[in-house]
Each structure stands twice: as C-alpha cells, then as structure tokens.
Scaffold this active site. Structure first.
Site, PDB file in Angstrom:
ATOM      1  N   VAL A  37     -56.787 -13.718  34.395  1.00 54.12           N
ATOM      2  CA  VAL A  37     -58.197 -13.510  34.733  1.00 54.12           C
ATOM      3  C   VAL A  37     -59.157 -14.164  33.735  1.00 54.12           C
ATOM      4  O   VAL A  37     -60.361 -14.177  33.967  1.00 54.12           O
ATOM      5  CB  VAL A  37     -58.577 -12.008  34.909  1.00 54.12           C
ATOM      6  CG1 VAL A  37     -57.933 -11.416  36.135  1.00 54.12           C
ATOM      7  CG2 VAL A  37     -58.294 -11.214  33.658  1.00 54.12           C
TER       8      VAL A  37
ATOM      9  N   TYR B  66     -49.825  -4.309  25.182  1.00 53.83           N
ATOM     10  CA  TYR B  66     -50.108  -5.121  26.377  1.00 53.83           C
ATOM     11  C   TYR B  66     -51.514  -5.756  26.304  1.00 53.83           C
ATOM     12  O   TYR B  66     -51.680  -6.951  26.576  1.00 53.83           O
ATOM     13  CB  TYR B  66     -49.947  -4.247  27.629  1.00 53.83           C
ATOM     14  CG  TYR B  66     -50.437  -4.885  28.898  1.00 53.83           C
ATOM     15  CD1 TYR B  66     -49.677  -5.861  29.549  1.00 53.83           C
ATOM     16  CD2 TYR B  66     -51.666  -4.530  29.451  1.00 53.83           C
ATOM     17  CE1 TYR B  66     -50.140  -6.463  30.712  1.00 53.83           C
ATOM     18  CE2 TYR B  66     -52.122  -5.121  30.614  1.00 53.83           C
ATOM     19  CZ  TYR B  66     -51.373  -6.087  31.240  1.00 53.83           C
ATOM     20  OH  TYR B  66     -51.831  -6.679  32.383  1.00 53.83           O
TER      21      TYR B  66
ATOM     22  N   TYR C  13     -50.433 -13.249  42.248  1.00 49.53           N
ATOM     23  CA  TYR C  13     -50.715 -11.968  42.916  1.00 49.53           C
ATOM     24  C   TYR C  13     -50.728 -12.156  44.429  1.00 49.53           C
ATOM     25  O   TYR C  13     -49.885 -12.856  44.973  1.00 49.53           O
ATOM     26  CB  TYR C  13     -52.043 -11.370  42.408  1.00 49.53           C
ATOM     27  CG  TYR C  13     -52.108 -11.319  40.907  1.00 49.53           C
ATOM     28  CD1 TYR C  13     -51.174 -10.589  40.194  1.00 49.53           C
ATOM     29  CD2 TYR C  13     -53.069 -12.019  40.197  1.00 49.53           C
ATOM     30  CE1 TYR C  13     -51.207 -10.534  38.809  1.00 49.53           C
ATOM     31  CE2 TYR C  13     -53.121 -11.976  38.815  1.00 49.53           C
ATOM     32  CZ  TYR C  13     -52.185 -11.229  38.134  1.00 49.53           C
ATOM     33  OH  TYR C  13     -52.217 -11.187  36.776  1.00 49.53           O
TER      34      TYR C  13
ATOM     35  N   LYS D  55     -47.808 -13.032  30.532  1.00 54.87           N
ATOM     36  CA  LYS D  55     -46.658 -12.342  31.156  1.00 54.87           C
ATOM     37  C   LYS D  55     -45.435 -13.267  31.296  1.00 54.87           C
ATOM     38  O   LYS D  55     -44.303 -12.795  31.347  1.00 54.87           O
ATOM     39  CB  LYS D  55     -47.077 -11.785  32.522  1.00 54.87           C
ATOM     40  CG  LYS D  55     -48.167 -10.702  32.417  1.00 54.87           C
ATOM     41  CD  LYS D  55     -48.748 -10.344  33.780  1.00 54.87           C
ATOM     42  CE  LYS D  55     -49.850  -9.312  33.681  1.00 54.87           C
ATOM     43  NZ  LYS D  55     -50.520  -9.057  34.982  1.00 54.87           N
TER      44      LYS D  55
ATOM     45  N   SER E  92     -53.174 -12.825  31.804  1.00 54.85           N
ATOM     46  CA  SER E  92     -51.859 -12.631  32.434  1.00 54.85           C
ATOM     47  C   SER E  92     -50.916 -13.821  32.328  1.00 54.85           C
ATOM     48  O   SER E  92     -49.752 -13.697  32.701  1.00 54.85           O
ATOM     49  CB  SER E  92     -52.029 -12.245  33.904  1.00 54.85           C
ATOM     50  OG  SER E  92     -52.418 -10.909  33.954  1.00 54.85           O
TER      51      SER E  92
HETATM   52  N1  GLU Z   1     -55.406  -7.878  30.901  1.00 54.80           N
HETATM   53  C1  GLU Z   1     -55.670  -8.031  32.314  1.00 54.80           C
HETATM   54  C2  GLU Z   1     -55.402  -6.722  33.014  1.00 54.80           C
HETATM   55  O1  GLU Z   1     -54.429  -6.092  32.667  1.00 54.80           O
HETATM   56  C3  GLU Z   1     -54.795  -9.114  32.862  1.00 54.80           C
HETATM   57  C4  GLU Z   1     -54.982  -9.361  34.333  1.00 54.80           C
HETATM   58  C5  GLU Z   1     -54.873 -10.821  34.712  1.00 54.80           C
HETATM   59  O2  GLU Z   1     -55.037 -11.695  33.883  1.00 54.80           O
HETATM   60  O3  GLU Z   1     -54.616 -11.097  35.896  1.00 54.80           O
HETATM   61  O4  GLU Z   1     -56.149  -6.296  33.849  1.00 54.80           O
END
Ligand code: GLU
Length: 304
Positions: free
Chosen positions: A257, A191, A239, A67, A64
């Site tokens: 993650v 994605y 988050y 992003k 993430s």
């Molecule tokens: N590719 C992971 C998902 O979409 C990213 C989540 C993350 O890194 O927090 O679940």
C-alpha cells in the site's frame, strides 16, 4: 543508450503526464501526506546490469512487499511445516478481510494477505525476540539487495501501531483459533516494523534478484522454493486484484500500500516500480500500468 533504458525513460515520461494517479493510502496516517506525483522504476537484468528511470532513488515504504522477504525467510527456516498454518489459495477478498479468517477457522488463505503474513511473522518469532527477528529481516534485505543503507521508518511503524485496529482484530482471531504462538501485540509490533522498511526502486529490484533464477544473480533459496514463491506472487500477490494483474501483466508480482510493486520475470529480470496512488484494490495504479507497458514492450510474460 540501451533499448531498455529508452523504454524506461518513455514509460517514466508517460507516467509523469498521467492524469489518473489513484489515491494515496490514508489509513496509515504517516503515509497520507506522500506526494502522489512521484513515479520510479528499476530493472535488474539476468546478466547483473540494471537500468532506472524517474524517482528510482527515492525511498518509499515497502509495506506488503515485505511479505515476500519474510516468506522466503520462513521457508528457509521452517521449510514446508509452514503450510500447516497458512494456505496457498487466492483469497478473492481485500488484503485485510476478517470475514474469511473466521469462516476458515483461523487458517489464512495465503501468506500475502495480512492474516497470512501475520502468521509468517509469528513463525519467524519462534525462539527470537521481536528485535532479533527484525535484525535478521534487515540483514536479509541488505544482503539480498547488496546494500546496507536499508532501514525501518519508526514513525510509520508507530503510526500503524496506533491505528491498525483491523490487524489487531486479525491477530486476535488467529490467537482464538490457536494459530498464533506469541502475544498479538508482539507479533504485530514486528509485523508493522517489517512493513515500515523503506527502500528505493533500485534497492528493491536488487533485493528481488534472488527470485529470478539466473546464473549471474544471487541464489538465497533452492530453485524449488523460488518457483513456489513466484507462483504465490502470481496467484495472490495483488489481493483481490491478482487475476487482473496476471491478465494485464502476465508476471508474478507483489504490491504494497506504499505504492511499490516487485515484479519477477523468471530467468530474465527483477523489476521494482513505485507510484504512491492506489487503485480500488489497494495496488499502485500507475505502477501496474507501467509494468504492463514494460512487459508488452519487452515481450515479457510467463505465458510464452
Ligand atoms: N502494513 C499494511 C497493513 O497491514 C500492509 C498492507 C499492504 O501493503 O497491502 O495494513
């Protein structure tokens, strides 16, 4: 040896000895076997110099943290139109929560929760096939990091494509509310690949320099947009752990993650830290502790 190098070496030694390393993400099968004993950190300073410690040259899945880069690309391409499709409020819920999206009629709370990032990727696909969009994304990363040796790990992308049921649910819910312009499998294909980019701490800290706003560092976006991305990293970058990160570290950051975190010290530095074990909110356990210690040692905070 500089003071900063000594601080990074001390933190890396403390992290090597830390007993509670969190839990590696196992919902993406390819990530489940990563050794939780690893820790790396890299800092790029406003004057263009950098320092690293620990496993700063080991590649990890940025997940993430991607992003931040897709948001920067989408703002550069679409400008403020993007905000008609995604909000700017912290979610207070898990990164992959479906609950809020239905309640709020398909407008994700922010671009850093999964639903919001899926909308950003959909926006980047406008007029571009997924392969072209991913080519642009890799070019952006490589240009920002000034390093062509940045690639996408196909096995990680495939692993998530096979098991990413919650993300498929989010994409279909967005589609049901008319907030997705391309088929869910196309958007998620792009994605999952953007998340599967691999970088070292050194490469990620370099790539983060455009968010620092310092005359010696590259400028890829207007200062107004740099400030806004930092504001979103501060309020939404971890988050439902964003408040805790702001409280402990006091700097904008975006976690993934894979265990990586990109942290920006406005006008001073870009920091990348990586340790694969996660806390209950899905943020790197030791990565958070390390940047908390670094910020305290350096006196870095956006709060004065
Ligand atoms: N590719 C992971 C998902 O979409 C990213 C989540 C993350 O890194 O927090 O679940």
């Amino acid at each position: 040896m500089s003071d900063l190098q000594a601080i990074l070496d001390r933190i890396a030694a403390e992290m090597a000895a830390a007993p509670d390393r969190g839990k590696v993400a196992d919902y993406i099968p390819e990530l489940a076997s990563i050794d939780p004993g690893q820790f790396g950190i890299a800092v790029c300073l406003a004057d263009g110099t950098h320092c690293t410690a620990g496993d700063a040259e080991v590649r990890f899945s940025i997940q993430s943290v991607s992003k931040v880069f897709t948001l920067a690309m989408a703002l550069g391409r679409l400008g403020d139109q993007l905000w008609a499709r995604v909000g700017r409020e912290p979610s207070g819920l898990a990164f992959n929560s479906i609950l809020q999206l239905e309640h709020e009629r398909g407008i994700p709370r922010n671009p850093f929760i999964n639903a919001g990032a899926i909308v950003v990727t959909d926006a980047l696909l406008s007029g571009h096939a997924p392969r072209e969009m991913l080519g642009d994304y890799l070019r952006f990363l490589r240009h920002a990091a000034d390093d062509d040796d940045i690639h996408i790990n196909e096995s990680v992308a495939r692993s998530e494509t096979e098991t990413g049921h919650r993300n498929f649910a989010l994409a279909h819910e967005l589609c049901a509310h008319g907030n997705l312009q391309h088929p869910p499998d196309h958007v998620l294909g792009a994605y999952f690949h953007q998340c599967a980019a691999e970088m070292t701490c050194r490469q990620l800290a370099f790539a983060g320099r455009f968010l620092v706003n310092a005359p010696e560092l590259p400028s890829l976006l207007s200062l107004a947009r740099v400030r806004r991305i930092n504001a979103l990293m501060m309020t939404c970058g971890h988050y439902d752990g964003s408040g805790e990160f702001a409280f402990r570290v006091g700097l904008p950051g975006k976690s993934g993650v894979g265990g990586g975190i990109l942290v920006i010290v406005p006008s001073r530095a870009a920091v990348a830290v990586w340790s694969p074990g996660l806390n209950a909110q899905g943020n790197s356990q030791l990565g958070t502790l390390a940047v908390e210690r670094l910020a305290r040692a350096q006196g870095w905070s956006v709060f004065g």
